[in-house]
Enzyme design. Structure first.
Site, PDB file in Angstrom:
ATOM      1  N   LYS A  69      43.252  82.257  39.943  1.00 40.62           N
ATOM      2  CA  LYS A  69      42.502  83.507  40.007  1.00 40.62           C
ATOM      3  C   LYS A  69      41.939  83.768  38.608  1.00 40.62           C
ATOM      4  CE  LYS A  69      42.729  84.701  44.297  1.00 40.62           C
ATOM      5  NZ  LYS A  69      43.672  85.563  44.992  1.00 40.62           N
TER       6      LYS A  69
ATOM      7  N   TYR B 128      43.351  70.931  47.127  1.00 40.84           N
ATOM      8  CA  TYR B 128      42.725  71.303  45.858  1.00 40.84           C
ATOM      9  C   TYR B 128      43.544  72.389  45.181  1.00 40.84           C
ATOM     10  CZ  TYR B 128      40.499  74.890  48.913  1.00 40.84           C
ATOM     11  OH  TYR B 128      40.241  75.877  49.834  1.00 40.84           O
ATOM     12  N   PRO B 129      43.524  72.386  43.861  1.00 38.22           N
ATOM     13  CA  PRO B 129      44.214  73.459  43.146  1.00 38.22           C
ATOM     14  C   PRO B 129      43.243  74.598  42.847  1.00 38.22           C
ATOM     15  CG  PRO B 129      43.587  71.746  41.588  1.00 38.22           C
ATOM     16  CD  PRO B 129      43.028  71.332  42.935  1.00 38.22           C
ATOM     17  N   MET B 130      43.760  75.792  42.693  1.00 32.87           N
ATOM     18  CA  MET B 130      42.896  76.920  42.325  1.00 32.87           C
ATOM     19  C   MET B 130      43.650  77.941  41.482  1.00 32.87           C
ATOM     20  SD  MET B 130      42.518  79.197  45.794  1.00 32.87           S
ATOM     21  CE  MET B 130      41.999  80.679  44.924  1.00 32.87           C
TER      22      MET B 130
HETATM   23  O1  76R Z   1      50.618  87.136  54.380  1.00 30.04           O
HETATM   24  C1  76R Z   1      50.084  86.064  54.677  1.00 30.04           C
HETATM   25  O2  76R Z   1      50.537  84.957  54.356  1.00 30.04           O
HETATM   26  C2  76R Z   1      48.772  86.062  55.447  1.00 30.04           C
HETATM   27  C3  76R Z   1      47.666  86.571  54.640  1.00 30.04           C
HETATM   28  C4  76R Z   1      47.271  85.588  53.528  1.00 30.04           C
HETATM   29  C5  76R Z   1      47.629  85.655  52.185  1.00 30.04           C
HETATM   30  C6  76R Z   1      48.489  86.685  51.505  1.00 30.04           C
HETATM   31  C7  76R Z   1      46.405  84.428  53.678  1.00 30.04           C
HETATM   32  C8  76R Z   1      45.862  83.999  54.876  1.00 30.04           C
HETATM   33  N1  76R Z   1      46.238  83.836  52.449  1.00 30.04           N
HETATM   34  C9  76R Z   1      46.985  84.539  51.526  1.00 30.04           C
HETATM   35  C10 76R Z   1      47.132  84.259  50.171  1.00 30.04           C
HETATM   36 MN1  76R Z   1      44.983  82.291  52.012  1.00 30.04          MN
HETATM   37  N2  76R Z   1      43.809  80.710  51.586  1.00 30.04           N
HETATM   38  C11 76R Z   1      43.426  80.296  50.331  1.00 30.04           C
HETATM   39  C12 76R Z   1      42.413  79.275  50.465  1.00 30.04           C
HETATM   40  O3  76R Z   1      38.956  77.976  49.209  1.00 30.04           O
HETATM   41  C13 76R Z   1      39.206  79.180  48.990  1.00 30.04           C
HETATM   42  O4  76R Z   1      38.289  80.030  48.838  1.00 30.04           O
HETATM   43  C14 76R Z   1      40.613  79.657  48.865  1.00 30.04           C
HETATM   44  C15 76R Z   1      41.676  78.652  49.321  1.00 30.04           C
HETATM   45  C16 76R Z   1      42.231  79.058  51.820  1.00 30.04           C
HETATM   46  C17 76R Z   1      41.281  78.073  52.460  1.00 30.04           C
HETATM   47  C18 76R Z   1      43.123  79.965  52.519  1.00 30.04           C
HETATM   48  C19 76R Z   1      43.223  80.051  53.905  1.00 30.04           C
HETATM   49  N3  76R Z   1      45.450  82.463  50.020  1.00 30.04           N
HETATM   50  C20 76R Z   1      46.415  83.277  49.499  1.00 30.04           C
HETATM   51  C21 76R Z   1      46.554  82.998  48.081  1.00 30.04           C
HETATM   52  C22 76R Z   1      47.560  83.658  47.121  1.00 30.04           C
HETATM   53  C23 76R Z   1      46.870  84.779  46.416  1.00 30.04           C
HETATM   54  C24 76R Z   1      47.780  85.608  45.550  1.00 30.04           C
HETATM   55  O5  76R Z   1      49.005  85.651  45.776  1.00 30.04           O
HETATM   56  O6  76R Z   1      47.235  86.259  44.622  1.00 30.04           O
HETATM   57  C25 76R Z   1      45.618  82.018  47.787  1.00 30.04           C
HETATM   58  C26 76R Z   1      45.397  81.358  46.442  1.00 30.04           C
HETATM   59  C27 76R Z   1      44.944  81.698  49.012  1.00 30.04           C
HETATM   60  C28 76R Z   1      43.923  80.769  49.121  1.00 30.04           C
HETATM   61  N4  76R Z   1      44.594  82.112  54.012  1.00 30.04           N
HETATM   62  C29 76R Z   1      45.107  82.871  55.047  1.00 30.04           C
HETATM   63  C30 76R Z   1      43.919  81.042  54.577  1.00 30.04           C
HETATM   64  C31 76R Z   1      44.017  81.132  56.018  1.00 30.04           C
HETATM   65  C32 76R Z   1      43.433  80.126  57.007  1.00 30.04           C
HETATM   66  C33 76R Z   1      44.754  82.275  56.298  1.00 30.04           C
HETATM   67  C34 76R Z   1      45.152  82.825  57.671  1.00 30.04           C
HETATM   68  C35 76R Z   1      46.539  82.294  57.969  1.00 30.04           C
HETATM   69  C36 76R Z   1      47.165  82.854  59.207  1.00 30.04           C
HETATM   70  O7  76R Z   1      47.149  84.087  59.389  1.00 30.04           O
HETATM   71  O8  76R Z   1      47.700  82.038  59.963  1.00 30.04           O
END
Ligand code: 76R
Length: 264
Positions: free
Chosen positions: A160, A156-158
């Protein structure tokens, strides 16, 4: 199939990611349709790219292919090769792999180990070295991912939010970092159960990120998305596009599932 040679278009950081969604054109006059598709995928992979193929659940498409790799020109050529097969493109999403600007820095991790675990001296340095190695591997995997072929894939796309009273882009960096740390804390509790790939699409497609999740247990996908809805990063600041789900399969199996058995 031969492709017109085209100069590579390679991002200086990361890879291109093209999610393609097709319906099967059942009247297409191509007896070797499935073979041509499998060949196009094999030749894409032989060129250092990857393709994850899935049979879609529901009406939004029959088949999905997530193609990724270093050269956008090669990804476009792959898309074009498929246009000569019974697959008709009905939706797509274009993004790039990226590093996060919120990943903890060396100094932050040092401060955390001192404050939370009261480490010092050699012990602190040893833990930092261990952390650096883990981060190097993690970051390499974010830029050049190899997603495991679990049973289910969800995309899915999202974006902020930029509302007057909830504008992500008007928040100071430290506040965004604090919120993303909370998000990551929840994400980490799904380690091993859900593998996520967040790819950036600002400037490329209609939303700001593509979210690709793979898991074996369908429930874990529902759970992670549900749990994140309550977390500030999503509850207050996220907007979501349409979701699409499929069974991740070997290419020939996925094609057979959508009525294109291998004829050759
Ligand atoms: O530095 C890192 O890569 C780890 C911390 C981390 C970041 C910075 C992280 C961890 N995410 C990050 C950034 Mn995420 N993530 C999503 C979704 O459905 C929803 O509500 C949101 C969709 C999921 C399911 C998910 C899962 N994440 C982001 C960003 C960029 C934001 C920005 O730059 O402003 C988005 C849009 C986003 C969305 N995230 C994790 C997960 C999971 C499972 C982790 C843990 C991963 C791990 O540590 O192995």
């Amino acid at each position: 199939m031969s492709v017109v040679p085209f100069p590579p278009v390679a991002p200086s950081v990361g890879w291109g990611v093209l999610h393609l969604f097709f319906v099967v054109d059942r009247d297409h006059e191509e007896p070797l349709g499935a073979r041509r598709i499998v060949d196009a995928i094999s030749s894409l992979e032989a060129d250092g790219h990857q393709a994850l193929v899935f049979a879609v659940l529901g009406h939004k498409a029959d088949l999905g292919i997530m193609a990724l790799g270093p050269d956008l020109a090669r990804l476009q050529a792959f898309q074009q090769e498929l246009s000569a097969t019974p697959l008709a493109l009905v939706d797509s999403y274009m993004s790039l792999t990226e590093l996060s600007e919120y990943t903890a820095t060396d100094d932050q991790e040092r401060d955390r180990l001192v404050a939370e675990e009261a480490l010092s001296g050699d012990e602190l340095e040893a833990r930092l070295t261990e952390w650096r190695e883990r981060m190097e591997h993690y970051q390499e995997n974010r830029l050049h991912p190899r997603l495991p072929r679990k049973k289910l894939i969800c995309f899915y796309p999202m974006s902020k939010r930029r509302d007057a009273d909830a504008n992500w882009y008007a928040l100071p960096f430290e506040e965004r970092r604090r919120i993303m740390a909370g998000h990551a804390r929840i994400g980490r509790t799904y380690a091993g159960r859900v593998v996520q790939l967040i790819t950036g699409s600002l400037g490329f497609d209609d939303w700001e990120w593509g979210v690709t999740l793979v898991a074996d247990d369908p429930v874990t996908i529902k759970e992670i998305v549900y749990e994140m809805r309550f977390d500030e990063a999503s509850a207050r600041y996220a907007e979501f596009g349409p979701f699409i789900t499929g069974l991740l399969l070997d290419p020939a199996d996925a094609l057979a599932r959508v009525g294109l058995p291998d004829a050759g």
